[in-house]
Write a protein that holds these residues in place. Structure first.
Motif, PDB file in Angstrom:
ATOM      1  N   ALA A   1      36.443  47.042  29.570  1.00  0.00           N
ATOM      2  CA  ALA A   1      35.333  46.330  30.277  1.00  0.00           C
ATOM      3  C   ALA A   1      34.991  44.882  29.785  1.00  0.00           C
ATOM      4  CB  ALA A   1      34.133  47.508  30.109  1.00  0.00           C
ATOM      5  N   MET A   2      35.357  44.710  28.432  1.00  0.00           N
ATOM      6  CA  MET A   2      35.224  43.519  27.806  1.00  0.00           C
ATOM      7  C   MET A   2      36.012  42.654  28.405  1.00  0.00           C
ATOM      8  SD  MET A   2      34.539  44.701  24.067  1.00  0.00           S
ATOM      9  CE  MET A   2      34.433  43.125  23.195  1.00  0.00           C
ATOM     10  N   HIS A   3      37.349  43.088  28.620  1.00  0.00           N
ATOM     11  CA  HIS A   3      38.681  42.313  29.375  1.00  0.00           C
ATOM     12  C   HIS A   3      38.093  41.720  30.655  1.00  0.00           C
ATOM     13  CE1 HIS A   3      42.855  41.413  30.238  1.00  0.00           C
ATOM     14  NE2 HIS A   3      42.309  41.572  31.301  1.00  0.00           N
ATOM     15  N   VAL A   4      37.589  42.632  31.453  1.00  0.00           N
ATOM     16  CA  VAL A   4      37.159  42.487  32.664  1.00  0.00           C
ATOM     17  C   VAL A   4      36.130  41.408  32.684  1.00  0.00           C
ATOM     18  CG1 VAL A   4      36.168  43.498  34.565  1.00  0.00           C
ATOM     19  CG2 VAL A   4      38.057  44.700  33.521  1.00  0.00           C
ATOM     20  N   ALA A   5      35.289  41.427  31.912  1.00  0.00           N
ATOM     21  CA  ALA A   5      33.969  40.549  31.944  1.00  0.00           C
ATOM     22  C   ALA A   5      34.691  39.233  31.463  1.00  0.00           C
ATOM     23  CB  ALA A   5      33.110  41.029  30.759  1.00  0.00           C
ATOM     24  N   ALA A   6      35.725  38.848  30.470  1.00  0.00           N
ATOM     25  CA  ALA A   6      36.370  37.725  30.319  1.00  0.00           C
ATOM     26  C   ALA A   6      37.253  37.134  31.515  1.00  0.00           C
ATOM     27  CB  ALA A   6      36.967  38.030  29.015  1.00  0.00           C
ATOM     28  N   THR A   7      38.002  38.088  31.931  1.00  0.00           N
ATOM     29  CA  THR A   7      39.035  37.489  32.914  1.00  0.00           C
ATOM     30  C   THR A   7      38.734  37.832  34.431  1.00  0.00           C
ATOM     31  OG1 THR A   7      40.252  39.658  32.996  1.00  0.00           O
ATOM     32  CG2 THR A   7      40.725  38.286  31.220  1.00  0.00           C
ATOM     33  N   ASN A   8      37.812  38.318  34.731  1.00  0.00           N
ATOM     34  CA  ASN A   8      37.360  38.619  36.135  1.00  0.00           C
ATOM     35  C   ASN A   8      38.597  38.572  37.094  1.00  0.00           C
ATOM     36  OD1 ASN A   8      35.692  38.479  38.497  1.00  0.00           O
ATOM     37  ND2 ASN A   8      35.444  36.345  38.575  1.00  0.00           N
ATOM     38  N   PRO A   9      39.398  39.720  36.896  1.00  0.00           N
ATOM     39  CA  PRO A   9      40.576  40.113  37.744  1.00  0.00           C
ATOM     40  C   PRO A   9      39.981  40.199  39.303  1.00  0.00           C
ATOM     41  CG  PRO A   9      39.954  42.008  36.533  1.00  0.00           C
ATOM     42  CD  PRO A   9      39.096  40.942  35.714  1.00  0.00           C
ATOM     43  N   MET A  10      40.952  40.102  40.023  1.00  0.00           N
ATOM     44  CA  MET A  10      40.639  40.161  41.702  1.00  0.00           C
ATOM     45  C   MET A  10      40.881  41.450  41.863  1.00  0.00           C
ATOM     46  SD  MET A  10      42.544  36.833  43.153  1.00  0.00           S
ATOM     47  CE  MET A  10      42.348  37.154  45.035  1.00  0.00           C
ATOM     48  N   ALA A  11      41.658  42.320  41.451  1.00  0.00           N
ATOM     49  CA  ALA A  11      41.727  43.659  42.002  1.00  0.00           C
ATOM     50  C   ALA A  11      42.423  44.506  40.648  1.00  0.00           C
ATOM     51  CB  ALA A  11      42.627  43.627  43.263  1.00  0.00           C
ATOM     52  N   LEU A  12      42.399  45.753  40.989  1.00  0.00           N
ATOM     53  CA  LEU A  12      43.030  46.671  40.098  1.00  0.00           C
ATOM     54  C   LEU A  12      44.375  46.480  39.726  1.00  0.00           C
ATOM     55  CD1 LEU A  12      42.782  48.995  37.967  1.00  0.00           C
ATOM     56  CD2 LEU A  12      43.060  50.578  39.803  1.00  0.00           C
ATOM     57  N   ASN A  13      45.120  46.433  41.075  1.00  0.00           N
ATOM     58  CA  ASN A  13      46.802  46.327  41.151  1.00  0.00           C
ATOM     59  C   ASN A  13      46.888  45.662  42.495  1.00  0.00           C
ATOM     60  OD1 ASN A  13      46.293  48.148  43.259  1.00  0.00           O
ATOM     61  ND2 ASN A  13      46.418  49.835  41.662  1.00  0.00           N
ATOM     62  N   VAL A  14      48.272  45.130  42.461  1.00  0.00           N
ATOM     63  CA  VAL A  14      48.882  44.551  43.745  1.00  0.00           C
ATOM     64  C   VAL A  14      48.480  45.290  44.946  1.00  0.00           C
ATOM     65  CG1 VAL A  14      50.771  43.581  44.832  1.00  0.00           C
ATOM     66  CG2 VAL A  14      50.762  43.607  42.351  1.00  0.00           C
ATOM     67  N   GLU A  15      48.493  46.875  45.188  1.00  0.00           N
ATOM     68  CA  GLU A  15      48.162  47.221  46.378  1.00  0.00           C
ATOM     69  C   GLU A  15      46.812  47.049  46.755  1.00  0.00           C
ATOM     70  OE1 GLU A  15      51.626  48.516  44.532  1.00  0.00           O
ATOM     71  OE2 GLU A  15      49.753  48.567  43.478  1.00  0.00           O
ATOM     72  N   GLU A  16      45.889  46.717  45.809  1.00  0.00           N
ATOM     73  CA  GLU A  16      44.239  46.695  46.212  1.00  0.00           C
ATOM     74  C   GLU A  16      44.110  45.109  46.544  1.00  0.00           C
ATOM     75  OE1 GLU A  16      41.683  48.708  43.803  1.00  0.00           O
ATOM     76  OE2 GLU A  16      42.700  50.567  43.829  1.00  0.00           O
ATOM     77  N   LEU A  17      44.935  44.161  46.341  1.00  0.00           N
ATOM     78  CA  LEU A  17      44.805  42.711  46.435  1.00  0.00           C
ATOM     79  C   LEU A  17      44.563  42.641  47.919  1.00  0.00           C
ATOM     80  CD1 LEU A  17      47.180  40.650  44.213  1.00  0.00           C
ATOM     81  CD2 LEU A  17      44.721  40.521  44.313  1.00  0.00           C
ATOM     82  N   ASP A  18      43.839  41.659  48.295  1.00  0.00           N
ATOM     83  CA  ASP A  18      43.365  41.270  49.732  1.00  0.00           C
ATOM     84  C   ASP A  18      44.749  40.768  50.225  1.00  0.00           C
ATOM     85  OD1 ASP A  18      42.611  40.316  51.891  1.00  0.00           O
ATOM     86  OD2 ASP A  18      40.848  38.946  51.280  1.00  0.00           O
TER      87      ASP A  18
END
Length: 307
Positions: free
Chosen positions: A189-206
């Motif tokens: 979660a700390m990683h997510v706060a820092a990097t702000n990923p667009m999606a969990l994985n490629v399949e969930e990318l817009d």
């Protein structure tokens, strides 16, 4: 004339005043809606209606965790000053607790009972607008649940317990030790706060986001003058790099850049003796996507003194 609950509700929505004040206004004016609004205005009670048009882009994000579930909510105010108000902080914290009962569904949350007041969450926020004196809105809410495992939480720039500027949820499915899973989940979660990923994985990318990137890479590659077969390989290579940058599982783990997040989860599963699956995350950053009003303070002062 008999004053009905529907009339009180309508006046509340139009004026933003408290329920009892609306009932009193309707009694004083014989049920005349417009006259009741004027009555509230003369008493200084129709506060929320005056403020509802103002941009609320500050406020607080809150997280709350239950058994195998957690939620994150964003409640906006106009200023950071109000975000530091104890009454506002208590309101947001309790709204997050209520959100657990509806798994973060924002529409259900707005209609859910707020504890100890006889009002729902939406009505309680309107009540607070009149008390605190700024426009406030329940902007959004989300929740994650697992059948087995944990949903870890993290709050960045904390203003109090479970309150701050960036709230993150991370869901991990596993039969492993809950404390160890929570520790891992908090790190991710700390990683997510820092990097702000667009999606969990490629399949969930817009898919549209992928196609936009692909189009840019194709144009860039064609400028090299290389054959189409080579261009296609160049584009695929750049897309793989893009996926590594924007999908959580493929990103280099902030706490151990030698591993991807996916690799760190796999390694942790071996360490605790039970496979771990990273199934989802949510990241709320306060005010993201809200267009704040820009004001010329000097011009406002000049206008106020009649220059």
């Amino acid at each position: 004339m008999s004053i009905t609950a529907a009339m009180v509700k309508e006046l509340r929505e139009k004026s933003g005043a408290g329920m009892m004040d609306c009932k009193a206004a309707l009694k004083e004016t014989g049920g005349d809606m417009e006259a009741a609004i004027d009555w509230l205005r003369t008493k200084g009670l129709a506060k929320a209606a005056k403020k509802a048009g103002r941009v609320a882009a500050d406020g607080l994000v809150a997280v709350a965790a239950g058994d195998k579930a957690a939620v994150v909510v964003e409640v906006n105010s106009e200023t950071d000053f109000v975000a530091r108000n104890e009454g506002f902080q208590k309101l947001v914290k309790e709204i997050a607790e209520v959100a657990l009962s509806v798994n973060g569904d924002v529409e259900k949350l707005a209609a859910a009972a707020y504890p100890g007041t006889g009002r729902n969450v939406d009505e309680e926020i309107k009540e607070a607008v009149g008390t605190i004196g700024e426009n406030m809105t329940l902007r959004r809410s989300a929740g994650l649940q697992v059948s087995e495992g944990v949903v870890a939480t993290y709050m960045h720039n904390a203003a109090g317990e479970g309150l701050g500027k960036i709230g993150v949820l991370v869901a991990l499915e596993s039969a492993g030790d809950a404390d160890k899973l929570n520790a891992l989940g908090r790190q991710i979660a700390m990683h997510v706060a820092a990097t702000n990923p667009m999606a969990l994985n490629v399949e969930e990318l817009d898919p549209e986001a992928i196609e936009r990137e692909r189009a840019v890479y194709v144009e860039q590659a064609r400028e090299s003058g290389k054959p189409e077969a080579i261009i296609e390989k160049m584009v695929e290579g750049r897309l793989r790099k893009f996926y590594e940058e924007v999908t959580l599982v493929k990103q280099a783990f902030v706490l151990n850049p030698d591993l991807t997040v996916e690799g760190a989860v796999e390694a942790a599963g071996k360490e605790i003796g039970s496979p771990i699956k990273l199934v989802g995350f949510v990241r709320f950053a306060l005010g993201e996507g809200i267009e704040k009003e820009e004001s010329d303070f000097a011009a406002e002062v000049a206008a106020a003194v009649g220059k």
